[in-house]
Design an enzyme around this catalytic site. Structure first.
Site, PDB file in Angstrom:
ATOM      1  N   GLN A  75     -71.283 -24.395  44.465  1.00  0.00           N
ATOM      2  CA  GLN A  75     -70.344 -23.361  45.032  1.00  0.00           C
ATOM      3  C   GLN A  75     -70.816 -23.108  46.313  1.00  0.00           C
ATOM      4  O   GLN A  75     -70.971 -21.713  46.697  1.00  0.00           O
ATOM      5  CB  GLN A  75     -70.332 -22.489  44.204  1.00  0.00           C
ATOM      6  CG  GLN A  75     -69.171 -22.755  42.937  1.00  0.00           C
ATOM      7  CD  GLN A  75     -67.561 -22.741  43.552  1.00  0.00           C
ATOM      8  OE1 GLN A  75     -67.204 -22.445  44.497  1.00  0.00           O
ATOM      9  NE2 GLN A  75     -66.978 -23.639  42.780  1.00  0.00           N
ATOM     10  N   SER A  76     -71.528 -23.765  47.305  1.00  0.00           N
ATOM     11  CA  SER A  76     -71.936 -23.580  48.390  1.00  0.00           C
ATOM     12  C   SER A  76     -70.969 -23.065  49.400  1.00  0.00           C
ATOM     13  O   SER A  76     -69.955 -23.804  49.838  1.00  0.00           O
ATOM     14  CB  SER A  76     -72.499 -24.526  49.207  1.00  0.00           C
ATOM     15  OG  SER A  76     -72.921 -24.544  50.365  1.00  0.00           O
ATOM     16  N   ASN A  77     -70.980 -21.762  49.969  1.00  0.00           N
ATOM     17  CA  ASN A  77     -70.214 -21.541  51.055  1.00  0.00           C
ATOM     18  C   ASN A  77     -70.517 -22.012  52.259  1.00  0.00           C
ATOM     19  O   ASN A  77     -69.485 -22.105  53.162  1.00  0.00           O
ATOM     20  CB  ASN A  77     -70.461 -19.826  51.092  1.00  0.00           C
ATOM     21  CG  ASN A  77     -70.028 -18.970  50.000  1.00  0.00           C
ATOM     22  OD1 ASN A  77     -68.907 -18.972  49.415  1.00  0.00           O
ATOM     23  ND2 ASN A  77     -71.301 -18.152  49.452  1.00  0.00           N
ATOM     24  N   ALA A  79     -71.335 -25.082  52.794  1.00  0.00           N
ATOM     25  CA  ALA A  79     -70.583 -26.285  52.626  1.00  0.00           C
ATOM     26  C   ALA A  79     -69.141 -26.286  53.254  1.00  0.00           C
ATOM     27  O   ALA A  79     -68.553 -27.028  53.935  1.00  0.00           O
ATOM     28  CB  ALA A  79     -70.509 -26.685  51.183  1.00  0.00           C
TER      29      ALA A  79
END
Ligand code: PLP
Length: 339
Positions: A75-77, A79
């Site tokens: 859930q990388s912001n 990325a």
């Protein structure tokens, strides 16, 4: 300090608002709490990576890149924002997602930021937790070069001296806003992870001699390691700016007592902070970063760490897109609200 010397693609919605949180301040009964709205930087629901990517993406284009590679947790912001920026520039984007939480939840693995990565046209591939992600990015870059592509690697969180310039600039912007309205800032608090935000801020604050202490609330590493990471990056950032000695080790302070079981795993006080900001101020935090940062802020206010009459600014680093990957953690609270 003259940031215009560095290549930059102007895309962020700046300056972000600086607002007073009246209801939260009253509820806690301590200092006056303000918020710097870096959740409103634009770019695919906003967040702190926009400022870093303005400098990183400009460097990528200056080097002739046609593809960017980056990495982060599922859930990388970072990325998601990299995917959006790449779309805007018409360059390809490959994202390596590390399974840091081991969650089998379907929304965690496909909704929220992952959904948005794909809507922006980025390709994603998964890696097991604990894998050497920088090495994985190098392998992918080699493969792409073999195919005749020109890849540019953006480190996790966009945290290198180039990315940190975005937060040097944020420090300037914040102090200018405070000066314009005669607002004395006594403390600045922010979540800290891959270190670029805190490192850039402290470098900017010190270079200006702002006299504003900065506290990072850790989301992953223990205190000593987090402070060392931030200090090392601040030193490299200051070198890049031509003021190598401006940050000292004592300027870098992190409180890592709100991490809980680990990165990306919220605690009860994370959920409480999310609920308080949502219900007292109409502001969305996230369960991985800003929720933990705010939990630290709230706890320190309750413990009397800041005095009444002081003004504390919380830098909101964004992340609300991740809420849709974490809907399961709110199931209990929501039951009572369906009437
Ligand atoms: C990446 C991120 C952070 C942490 O910033 P770093 O520069 O990595 O320390 C904080 N909040 C959100 C929402 C983020 O996405």
């Amino acid at each position: 300090m003259h940031l215009a010397r560095f290549p930059r693609i102007f895309l962020a919605h700046l300056p972000t608002p600086l607002e007073r949180l009246d209801r939260l301040s009253k509820e806690l009964g301590g200092p006056e709490i303000w918020i710097k709205r870096d959740d409103c930087t634009g770019l695919s629901t906003g967040g702190n990576k926009t400022r870093k990517l303005e400098f990183l993406m400009a460097e990528a284009l200056a080097q002739g890149a046609d593809t960017v590679i980056t990495q982060g947790a599922t859930q990388s912001n970072h990325a998601r924002q990299t995917a959006a920026f790449a779309a805007k520039l018409g360059v390809a984007c490959h994202i390596l997602l590390e399974d840091r939480t081991g969650s089998n939840d379907s929304n965690y693995n496909t909704n929220g930021n992952v959904l948005l990565d794909h809507l922006h046209g980025a390709t994603t591939s998964r890696r097991a937790g604990g894998v050497d992600m920088p090495a994985e990015m190098e392998l992918l870059a080699d493969r792409l070069r073999g195919d005749g592509r020109k890849p540019y690697i953006i480190p996790g969180g966009g945290s290198n001296p180039t990315g940190a310039l975005g937060y040097v600039n944020c420090a300037f912007e914040l102090v200018a806003q405070a000066n314009d309205r005669g607002l004395v800032i006594d403390h600045l608090v922010t979540a800290t992870g891959s270190a670029g935000t805190q490192a850039g801020l402290i470098t900017g604050l010190k270079a200006m001699n702002a006299g504003i202490p900065l506290l990072g609330i850790g989301v992953r590493a223990p205190k000593e390691k987090q402070e060392e990471n931030v200090f090392a990056l601040a030193q490299r950032t200051a070198e890049k700016l031509g003021c190598p000695t401006v940050v000292s080790r004592g300027d870098v302070v992190a409180d890592c007592s709100y991490v809980g079981a680990g990165y990306g795993i919220p605690r009860a006080d994370t959920l409480e902070a999310i609920a308080m900001f949502a219900q007292l101020e109409g502001i969305l935090l996230d369960p991985v970063y800003s929720g933990k940062g705010a939990a630290g802020l709230i706890d320190l206010v309750r413990k009397g760490h800041f005095s009444k009459g002081q003004r504390v600014v919380f830098l909101h680093t964004g992340g609300a897109a991740g809420l849709f990957g974490y809907d399961a953690i709110f199931a209990e609270e929501r039951k009572a609200l369906v009437v």
